[in-house]
Design a protein around this motif. Sequence first.
Motif, short mmCIF file in Angstrom:
data_model
loop_
_atom_site.label_atom_id
_atom_site.label_comp_id
_atom_site.label_asym_id
_atom_site.label_seq_id
_atom_site.Cartn_x
_atom_site.Cartn_y
_atom_site.Cartn_z
N LYS A 1 -10.51 -24.96 3.64
CA LYS A 1 -10.56 -26.39 3.91
C LYS A 1 -12.00 -26.91 3.78
CE LYS A 1 -6.90 -27.78 6.97
NZ LYS A 1 -6.44 -27.88 8.32
N ILE A 2 -12.93 -26.16 4.35
CA ILE A 2 -14.35 -26.56 4.25
C ILE A 2 -14.74 -26.69 2.78
CG2 ILE A 2 -16.74 -25.83 4.66
CD1 ILE A 2 -15.82 -24.40 7.17
N SER A 3 -14.35 -25.66 2.05
CA SER A 3 -14.69 -25.61 0.65
C SER A 3 -14.15 -26.83 -0.11
CB SER A 3 -14.09 -24.32 0.09
OG SER A 3 -14.76 -23.92 -1.02
N LEU A 4 -12.90 -27.18 0.18
CA LEU A 4 -12.28 -28.34 -0.47
C LEU A 4 -12.95 -29.64 -0.04
CD1 LEU A 4 -8.43 -27.64 -0.32
CD2 LEU A 4 -9.83 -27.95 -2.37
N ALA A 5 -13.27 -29.73 1.25
CA ALA A 5 -13.81 -30.98 1.79
C ALA A 5 -15.14 -31.35 1.16
CB ALA A 5 -13.96 -30.85 3.31
N ILE A 6 -15.94 -30.34 0.83
CA ILE A 6 -17.29 -30.67 0.34
C ILE A 6 -17.48 -30.32 -1.14
CG2 ILE A 6 -18.43 -30.50 2.59
CD1 ILE A 6 -19.20 -27.68 1.86
N GLN A 7 -16.38 -30.04 -1.82
CA GLN A 7 -16.50 -29.66 -3.23
C GLN A 7 -16.90 -30.88 -4.07
OE1 GLN A 7 -17.44 -27.06 -5.07
NE2 GLN A 7 -15.85 -25.97 -3.94
#
Lengths: 163, 486
Positions: B15-21
């Motif tokens: 989720k973190i990865s998606l949120a700041i991609q």
Amino acid sequence: MRKAELNEFYDEWIQAIYRYTLSRVKHVDDAQDITSQTFLSAWQNRERYQERGEFAAWLFSIARNKIKDHFRQAQRKQNRIQTLGDDEIYKLSAEPQHETLIALRQVISTLSEKDQELIRLRYVAGLDFATIAKISRRSPAACRKACSRLVAKLKAHFEQEQE
Amino acid sequence: MTKLNTNSLNPFEEKISLAIQVKDAPEDFTQTLKSQLESIPESKEMAQNLRLKSPKMRWAVAGISLALIAVIVVFAIGPKKVWAEISSFLQRLPGVGNVEDLGESCVLAKPMSITQEGYTITLEALSSTDKKSWVRFSLDGWQGDRDFYYMMIREFGKLQYNIDTIKPQSTFVGDIYQSELLYLEYELPPVCHAKDFRLAFLSLPASKQNMAPEVWEFEPKLRAAQKEDTLPKNDQGFLSSEEHEGITMQILAYYETPKFTGLSYRFQTPSLRNSVSLLGGWNPSNPMIVDSEGNNYYEQDRRSASSHFGYFSMVNKMPHDESFHLNSPSMMLYWNELDFEILENKAPITIDFSANFEKGHEWKLDFWYEYDYPHKIYFDKVVYRESPPHLEVHYGTDNDINYIQLYCFSDVAPLCKGCPYSSTEGVFRIGLAEKPSGQLKLGLYSVSREIEPPEGWTIDFTLDELPKAEWLPLYDVPYIVPEQRP
């Protein structure tokens, strides 16, 4: 390092460097300039790389210095740093959990600069702990521990926000 | 492997990865940059091939030789007399450092400038000995101020030595970029006796989209170096901070132009032969300079040399009638064994494999190695492992360290001939070709450690209390024999 090797590294790292830079400066033109400077500088100083060993860590160190210079220059000239809207920077508009992810991003933006940097290196640039450790001059174990503590803290904070 | 394995992410990390991609770089940008990189000639490599040794290596060898000479002299005549003895016969010339005989050296008779189409390049200074030369240019009239342009100059700004034969033997030493002025320094072969000696910038590509003139050619007039060309000596010591863990910060000198002030400073460890640096990474510890009214003098640029030379920081022009407070919240101690005698012949640990032993055999060391007062490493034991055969060196420290490297010499460990291997986990592994039978010598090669005293290192000063440097003090800081410690 020969040109052929640099080209190989270029293909492998151009997107990671660009994404990392864009996530820091939040402006496409500036990110492109800094990415160009980073690779030009890498090529120019390629013999130094052989002494340092780890290409990705070295490349990211150059990028980080360029970004620092970028902010310093803006500060020196008293320019307001211009940033673009989120839609022009982030990918997630097609994601089904769009709103949740935006909320999570906002929580991340409340973290300290040091913590945000760790998140960026890990999840935007996609670096492993060994490389992050070299960039930040810590041990891989310390980086791993710091990251897992940070993710746990972030999760707790985020779940609290969601409630 | 240097990239994150995305399969190993837990759902929240995903989720973190998606949120700041962020978005990828557009293809036209990546392709253009790639072609730009490919168009840069590989002439630098050719230049390197022509040199017997890299300038860095020459500096390193010179530095180590000087350090060894200093140690011998200290033992021979006692530390207090050392500086007086050294200073009685050494003179310092800008850029080339200590010279024994000024008669063998020459300098630029007077600065010279060439202006073409809005750019002015000034040959500001040149010093030459029978071993090497140093030259400094300034470039004025720069229209754009993006780093991109000056990097291109650094890449392409070759110097031409001797008009008849282009010898790409100039070595870029460093640059200082301040407002419209860019200072460039190069190292050259000896030039005092060169005939038809000229220096030329062959081109400045990327300046005004390649519209800049092609050649700036200088025909320098040289004269014999004299006493007044030498740099002032300083044997009075320097302004120092309080001591934390055996380390003090010192301001060495200041340098000023009409537009900026530069400060050179360093951290002094007890032995002073070790390399130290300010902390980098994501927790930047830039030294802060504040005046008596709390105004910040932000560091705009920083150069580092060796531990002897320290750092050079540029800040906005500092007034002489003001008092300042310099603070550095933390520093990174890099310690390196530089003594070849210790490295080659006096390794502190010897493991003897002559007796019978099996896998899992332990050699107890129980040995504290003091690498720099008051810092030390504990060597606990060496364990023999198999599949494949290797040795584990177990160690510990009395404080957190960032990394450690050991060196070792052995006929039985082909991967272990003076090459350091790093480890951060308390166990250091040495690969072996087969079960060992001779002797293995081990020692500490380097350590790095972050030191953060509660209030950092601080110095209160006015400019007039400091020695004034006549040149960019990158390589011109005098060596002071450190005080002896208990």
